[in-house]
Design a protein around this motif. Structure first.
Motif, PDB file in Angstrom:
ATOM      1  N   MET A  19      -6.127  -4.048   3.058  1.00 17.34           N
ATOM      2  CA  MET A  19      -4.751  -4.184   3.063  1.00 17.34           C
ATOM      3  C   MET A  19      -3.789  -3.062   3.658  1.00 17.34           C
ATOM      4  SD  MET A  19      -5.004  -7.169   2.041  1.00 17.34           S
ATOM      5  CE  MET A  19      -3.405  -7.711   1.732  1.00 17.34           C
ATOM      6  N   LYS A  20      -4.487  -2.262   4.450  1.00 19.60           N
ATOM      7  CA  LYS A  20      -3.714  -1.018   4.761  1.00 19.60           C
ATOM      8  C   LYS A  20      -2.877  -0.057   3.808  1.00 19.60           C
ATOM      9  CE  LYS A  20      -5.297  -2.722   8.705  1.00 19.60           C
ATOM     10  NZ  LYS A  20      -6.220  -2.214   9.268  1.00 19.60           N
ATOM     11  N   VAL A  21      -3.489  -0.216   2.745  1.00 15.81           N
ATOM     12  CA  VAL A  21      -2.949   0.762   1.779  1.00 15.81           C
ATOM     13  C   VAL A  21      -3.190   2.062   1.966  1.00 15.81           C
ATOM     14  CG1 VAL A  21      -2.460   1.106  -0.654  1.00 15.81           C
ATOM     15  CG2 VAL A  21      -2.440  -1.277   0.112  1.00 15.81           C
ATOM     16  N   THR A  22      -2.240   3.075   2.261  1.00 16.99           N
ATOM     17  CA  THR A  22      -2.860   4.338   2.539  1.00 16.99           C
ATOM     18  C   THR A  22      -1.890   5.390   1.978  1.00 16.99           C
ATOM     19  OG1 THR A  22      -1.499   4.516   4.593  1.00 16.99           O
ATOM     20  CG2 THR A  22      -3.671   3.685   4.843  1.00 16.99           C
ATOM     21  N   ALA A  23      -2.424   6.578   1.810  1.00 17.66           N
ATOM     22  CA  ALA A  23      -1.442   7.790   1.618  1.00 17.66           C
ATOM     23  C   ALA A  23      -0.192   8.089   2.203  1.00 17.66           C
ATOM     24  CB  ALA A  23      -2.311   9.074   1.383  1.00 17.66           C
ATOM     25  N   PRO A  24       0.902   8.203   1.437  1.00 17.10           N
ATOM     26  CA  PRO A  24       0.911   8.527   0.010  1.00 17.10           C
ATOM     27  C   PRO A  24       1.167   7.589  -1.005  1.00 17.10           C
ATOM     28  CG  PRO A  24       3.078   8.823   1.036  1.00 17.10           C
ATOM     29  CD  PRO A  24       2.239   8.159   1.991  1.00 17.10           C
ATOM     30  N   MET A  25       0.940   6.363  -0.749  1.00 23.86           N
ATOM     31  CA  MET A  25       0.854   5.276  -1.666  1.00 23.86           C
ATOM     32  C   MET A  25      -0.024   5.295  -2.632  1.00 23.86           C
ATOM     33  SD  MET A  25       1.875   2.111   1.065  1.00 23.86           S
ATOM     34  CE  MET A  25       2.349   0.864  -0.427  1.00 23.86           C
ATOM     35  N   TYR A  26       0.277   4.593  -3.917  1.00 16.28           N
ATOM     36  CA  TYR A  26      -0.923   4.492  -4.883  1.00 16.28           C
ATOM     37  C   TYR A  26      -1.885   3.597  -4.450  1.00 16.28           C
ATOM     38  CZ  TYR A  26      -2.551   3.387  -9.642  1.00 16.28           C
ATOM     39  OH  TYR A  26      -3.424   3.208 -10.724  1.00 16.28           O
ATOM     40  N   PRO A  27      -3.164   3.810  -4.606  1.00 17.79           N
ATOM     41  CA  PRO A  27      -3.493   5.101  -5.788  1.00 17.79           C
ATOM     42  C   PRO A  27      -3.967   6.062  -5.004  1.00 17.79           C
ATOM     43  CG  PRO A  27      -5.604   3.485  -4.949  1.00 17.79           C
ATOM     44  CD  PRO A  27      -4.302   2.982  -4.292  1.00 17.79           C
ATOM     45  N   PHE A  28      -3.655   6.390  -3.791  1.00 17.46           N
ATOM     46  CA  PHE A  28      -4.033   7.648  -3.086  1.00 17.46           C
ATOM     47  C   PHE A  28      -3.114   9.082  -3.447  1.00 17.46           C
ATOM     48  CE2 PHE A  28      -5.390   3.784  -0.405  1.00 17.46           C
ATOM     49  CZ  PHE A  28      -6.872   3.992  -0.614  1.00 17.46           C
ATOM     50  N   ASN A  29      -2.111   8.548  -4.277  1.00 15.52           N
ATOM     51  CA  ASN A  29      -1.446   9.640  -4.576  1.00 15.52           C
ATOM     52  C   ASN A  29      -1.833  10.270  -5.984  1.00 15.52           C
ATOM     53  OD1 ASN A  29      -0.527   7.475  -6.127  1.00 15.52           O
ATOM     54  ND2 ASN A  29       1.733   7.714  -5.442  1.00 15.52           N
ATOM     55  N   THR A  30      -2.804   9.907  -6.585  1.00 14.74           N
ATOM     56  CA  THR A  30      -3.501  10.429  -7.881  1.00 14.74           C
ATOM     57  C   THR A  30      -4.814  11.086  -7.549  1.00 14.74           C
ATOM     58  OG1 THR A  30      -4.850   8.313  -8.278  1.00 14.74           O
ATOM     59  CG2 THR A  30      -2.479   8.146  -8.742  1.00 14.74           C
ATOM     60  N   ASP A  31      -5.168  12.075  -8.688  1.00 11.21           N
ATOM     61  CA  ASP A  31      -6.224  12.751  -8.447  1.00 11.21           C
ATOM     62  C   ASP A  31      -7.530  11.869  -8.585  1.00 11.21           C
ATOM     63  OD1 ASP A  31      -4.767  14.958  -8.212  1.00 11.21           O
ATOM     64  OD2 ASP A  31      -4.739  15.557 -10.336  1.00 11.21           O
ATOM     65  N   GLY A  32      -7.510  10.762  -9.400  1.00  8.69           N
ATOM     66  CA  GLY A  32      -8.683   9.861  -9.836  1.00  8.69           C
ATOM     67  C   GLY A  32      -8.579   8.830  -9.097  1.00  8.69           C
ATOM     68  N   LEU A  33      -7.746   8.533  -7.783  1.00 14.03           N
ATOM     69  CA  LEU A  33      -7.409   7.593  -6.837  1.00 14.03           C
ATOM     70  C   LEU A  33      -7.542   6.249  -7.983  1.00 14.03           C
ATOM     71  CD1 LEU A  33     -10.297   8.213  -4.250  1.00 14.03           C
ATOM     72  CD2 LEU A  33      -7.532   8.604  -4.236  1.00 14.03           C
TER      73      LEU A  33
END
Length: 260
Positions: A164-178
């Protein structure tokens, strides 16, 4: 004797429901449709002045949740009407609610509600993840997988985000545990809800006996010391079984511990 006069509850008359915006439940995902129908049934019972205790028993929706749903239904929709039955669809975003605000997905530090916001914006992720976590169904598999482990569920979650093209810095890629802790909690909650729903299909009273509280995600209460324990095996790929006394009194039953 019951009065013929329509009773007023929560700011609406029973006959007002006929004018409410409706929802075609047939177009909803399986589990979402089941939740929606239970909520709609509860609202209709509420409008007919059915005792709250009876509504809770028949629908599994507790008192506080029922009042919250009534309030949501009466809120104003951007189209100028009230939300009506549209507010009962799970993950429906209310204009007054910030918990499912997609802006949360782009924040540098995730807050409570980030996973809900992701599911609201990308329902395909939520639906595919539910199918796999609860039913063991995946498009790439011909047969269903029984109770998939958290690691596989989380991997699928990240793959769906990529699709779905969800990439950093969007959630969940802005968390340590993804997003793994939130996924663990969500899976546990959804499996418990699914368990209670199947239980109530055959025995509504069994749901009442199994339900401890709206916040407890465990179906079986501990009645004595060590009646319920948790085994932490996240450092290794642990496989274990427990021995349960047979209900017939003859020996024990070995039960495999499901990994979460």
């Amino acid at each position: 004797m019951k009065s013929n006069r329509a009773s007023r509850r929560g700011g609406f008359l029973a006959e007002d429901l006929a004018t409410w915006p409706t929802v075609n439940a047939e177009t909803l995902h399986l589990d979402i449709a089941l939740d929606y129908r239970a909520r709609e049934h509860a609202i209709r019972m509420y409008s007919d002045s059915v005792p709250i205790e009876q509504i809770v028993q028949q629908t599994g929706i507790d008192r506080s949740s029922l009042y919250r749903l009534v309030k949501r239904c009466l809120e104003a929709h951007p189209d100028g009407r009230i939300f009506g039955f549209r507010a009962l669809v799970p993950y429906t975003r209310m204009e007054s609610s910030c918990q499912s605000d997609p802006v949360r997905l782009r924040e540098a530090r995730p807050r409570s509600g980030s996973l809900t916001a992701l599911f609201t914006r990308y329902p395909k992720i939520r639906n595919a993840l539910w199918d796999y976590a609860i039913l063991g169904k995946r498009e790439s598999q011909r047969t269903n997988e029984r109770c998939p482990p958290l690691k596989s569920i989380h991997t699928l979650f990240l793959n769906l985000c990529d699709e779905m093209k969800v990439t950093a810095p969007m959630y969940p890629f802005n968390t340590d545990g993804l997003g793994r802790p939130a996924i663990r909690k969500w899976v546990s909650k959804e499996r418990h809800i699914h368990y209670l729903r199947n239980l109530g299909a055959n025995d509504p009273e069994a749901v009442k006996r199994a339900r401890i509280s709206s916040d407890d995600e465990t179906a079986v209460p501990a009645t004595r010391l060590y009646g319920r324990v948790e085994c932490d095996g996240h450092k290794i790929d642990v496989h274990a079984t427990i021995e349960i006394p047979s209900p017939t009194g003859e020996g024990v039953i070995k039960k495999k511990i499901t990994r979460s």
